[in-house]
Design a protein around this motif. Structure first.
Motif, short mmCIF file in Angstrom:
data_model
loop_
_atom_site.label_atom_id
_atom_site.label_comp_id
_atom_site.label_asym_id
_atom_site.label_seq_id
_atom_site.Cartn_x
_atom_site.Cartn_y
_atom_site.Cartn_z
N PHE A 8 -0.78 16.55 0.80
CA PHE A 8 -0.40 15.21 1.23
C PHE A 8 1.04 14.90 0.85
CE2 PHE A 8 -4.91 15.30 0.34
CZ PHE A 8 -5.48 14.66 1.42
N ARG A 9 1.68 14.09 1.69
CA ARG A 9 2.96 13.47 1.35
C ARG A 9 2.70 11.98 1.16
NH1 ARG A 9 6.89 17.28 2.68
NH2 ARG A 9 6.34 18.70 4.39
N TYR A 10 3.09 11.47 0.00
CA TYR A 10 2.88 10.05 -0.31
C TYR A 10 4.22 9.35 -0.42
CZ TYR A 10 -1.86 11.54 -1.61
OH TYR A 10 -3.13 12.06 -1.60
N MET A 11 4.31 8.17 0.21
CA MET A 11 5.51 7.35 0.13
C MET A 11 5.09 5.91 -0.12
SD MET A 11 7.91 8.89 3.20
CE MET A 11 9.42 8.22 2.51
N ARG A 12 5.65 5.34 -1.18
CA ARG A 12 5.42 3.93 -1.48
C ARG A 12 6.76 3.21 -1.47
NH1 ARG A 12 2.83 1.14 -7.00
NH2 ARG A 12 3.13 -1.02 -6.30
N PHE A 13 6.88 2.19 -0.63
CA PHE A 13 8.13 1.48 -0.44
C PHE A 13 8.13 0.15 -1.20
CE2 PHE A 13 7.68 4.28 3.17
CZ PHE A 13 8.95 4.80 3.35
N GLY A 56 0.82 -1.20 0.00
CA GLY A 56 0.00 0.00 0.00
C GLY A 56 0.86 1.25 0.00
N ILE A 57 0.29 2.35 0.48
CA ILE A 57 0.94 3.67 0.45
C ILE A 57 0.86 4.29 1.84
CG2 ILE A 57 0.93 5.95 -0.63
CD1 ILE A 57 -0.53 4.71 -3.00
N TYR A 58 1.96 4.90 2.27
CA TYR A 58 1.97 5.68 3.51
C TYR A 58 1.62 7.13 3.14
CZ TYR A 58 4.14 1.88 6.14
OH TYR A 58 4.39 0.69 6.77
N VAL A 59 0.65 7.69 3.89
CA VAL A 59 0.13 9.01 3.57
C VAL A 59 0.23 9.91 4.80
CG1 VAL A 59 -1.82 10.30 2.61
CG2 VAL A 59 -1.52 7.88 2.02
N SER A 60 0.72 11.12 4.58
CA SER A 60 0.77 12.15 5.63
C SER A 60 -0.11 13.31 5.19
CB SER A 60 2.21 12.61 5.87
OG SER A 60 2.23 13.71 6.76
N GLY A 98 14.59 -1.87 -1.28
CA GLY A 98 15.27 -0.75 -0.66
C GLY A 98 15.05 0.57 -1.37
N ARG A 99 14.11 0.62 -2.31
CA ARG A 99 13.79 1.85 -3.01
C ARG A 99 12.37 2.29 -2.63
NH1 ARG A 99 15.47 2.24 -9.11
NH2 ARG A 99 15.62 4.40 -8.41
N PHE A 100 12.10 3.57 -2.84
CA PHE A 100 10.77 4.09 -2.55
C PHE A 100 10.44 5.22 -3.52
CE2 PHE A 100 13.31 7.23 -0.40
CZ PHE A 100 12.55 8.39 -0.37
N LEU A 101 9.16 5.54 -3.60
CA LEU A 101 8.65 6.63 -4.43
C LEU A 101 8.01 7.67 -3.53
CD1 LEU A 101 6.98 4.58 -7.32
CD2 LEU A 101 9.23 5.66 -7.33
N ASP A 150 -6.54 9.11 -6.51
CA ASP A 150 -6.01 9.57 -7.80
C ASP A 150 -4.51 9.32 -7.90
OD1 ASP A 150 -8.56 10.55 -8.52
OD2 ASP A 150 -8.19 12.39 -7.38
N VAL A 151 -3.79 9.49 -6.81
CA VAL A 151 -2.33 9.33 -6.82
C VAL A 151 -1.95 7.86 -6.95
CG1 VAL A 151 -0.23 9.67 -5.48
CG2 VAL A 151 -1.98 11.46 -5.53
N ALA A 152 -2.74 6.96 -6.36
CA ALA A 152 -2.40 5.54 -6.38
C ALA A 152 -2.35 4.96 -7.79
CB ALA A 152 -3.40 4.75 -5.54
N LYS A 153 -2.98 5.62 -8.75
CA LYS A 153 -3.03 5.09 -10.11
C LYS A 153 -1.70 5.21 -10.83
CE LYS A 153 -7.92 6.35 -10.48
NZ LYS A 153 -8.93 7.20 -11.18
N TYR A 154 -0.89 6.20 -10.47
CA TYR A 154 0.37 6.39 -11.19
C TYR A 154 1.59 6.45 -10.27
CZ TYR A 154 -0.50 11.27 -9.84
OH TYR A 154 -0.76 12.42 -9.14
#
Length: 327
Positions: free
Chosen positions: A170-175, A142-146, A179-182, A192-196
């Protein structure tokens, strides 16, 4: 004869009344017959414990043991947890360490196979399932959201009122296990952000790539903002969970920006975390980009699985949810 008939009728009525009452006191409950029956867990296909066994349940008669084991081996650990609630046989089956070993080795693949086996024996008594529940890990499903908000003053209308605006971003972080993240900073909702939010995102989506490390419950992450003045964005996070094994919260301990020289970075895909790993908080290698420790926008991250991105409360507008407490 009338008196004898009356006595017999009275006895029959009392017997019928007792029978009707017994239907409510002792109702028909077929599942009570299952108590005391030992349910054999499913053994891996081809193992020595695989024996012919006639199971009374219809689904177990239709679904062979080896096929059930193969299906469960391809599910995610959180799906296994829900599957364990179906019946006792499935619960015992999911206790098989094979499922949890694969999940642990994938979650901590950066640490290496030898290091994971050392941690398993030293801290978790050789139990892969215990290691999965108790060892801090970053979730990748999933995605971590702030969610952050601030008040901005508006333009006065007719010199009478001074409006203010509640701005939400929002701050979005996908791990990823590698060892990499977006990372993405946006006012768009999570659905909307989860799509891309993936490695195939275009430059117009403003999705940045970085690297991270996990040590106990501390997370160090860094990414590079490219441009004429390359800027490094560093995160210091603490991983925690609202329940055991959830790992669904991350406290943002520090958010730092600093500059780097052009000769220190070869490209956007370089491990920028290795470059700035031992830098101080006030250290910068480019005088045009000062080192800044940000004090705003440090709301904790909340984990949202991909299954819940469409229904998450974080999709609500500011008019319906002006403030959000991560917990």
């Amino acid at each position: 004869m009338t008196s004898d008939y009356t006595v017999e009728l009275t006895v029959e009525l009392e017997t019928a009344a007792r029978l009707r009452a017994s239907q409510f006191i002792f109702p028909q409950r077929p599942w009570l017959d299952l108590y005391g029956i030992n349910v054999r867990p499913v053994a891996p296909f081809g193992s020595a414990s695989s024996k012919q066994f006639v199971d009374p349940a219809l689904i177990h008669r239709v679904l062979p043991d080896e096929l059930l084991f193969e299906i469960l081996s391809k599910t995610t650990p959180y799906t296994l947890g829900r599957t364990a609630c179906v019946c006792r046989k499935w619960r015992y089956t999911i206790r098989n360490p094979v499922f949890w070993r694969n999940a642990c080795l994938k979650a901590w693949q950066v640490s290496g196979l030898v290091e994971n086996y050392k941690v398993l024996q030293l801290k978790y008594d050789g139990s892969w399932r215990k290691m999965w529940l108790l060892r801090p890990r970053i979730r990748t499903d999933g995605i971590y959201v702030s969610r952050n908000t601030y008040i901005r003053a508006g333009v006065a209308e007719w010199k009478i009122t001074n409006p203010v605006h509640l701005v939400c971003y929002f701050r979005y972080m996908r791990f990823y296990p590698s060892g990499r993240f977006l990372y993405k900073n946006s006012s768009q909702k999570i659905k909307d952000v989860a799509k891309y939010l993936n490695f195939h995102a275009s430059k117009a989506d403003c999705v940045f790539k970085g690297n991270y490390t996990l040590s106990e419950d501390k997370v160090e992450a860094a990414l590079l903002y490219p441009g004429t003045r390359p800027t490094v964005l560093r995160f210091r996070l603490r991983l925690r969970g609202t329940t055991q094994g959830a790992n669904n919260r991350m406290d943002l301990l520090a958010l730092l920006t600093s500059g780097v020289n052009d000769n220190e970075v070869n490209g956007p895909d370089e491990d920028i975390l290795g470059v700035v790993e031992r830098w101080e908080e006030d250290e910068t290698h480019n005088p045009d980009v000062p080192a800044i420790s940000h004090k705003r926008g440090l709301t904790p991250f909340v984990f949202v699985s991909f299954e819940e991105v469409e229904t998450s409360v974080l999709n609500l507008p500011v008019e319906k949810m002006d403030y959000y407490v991560p917990g």
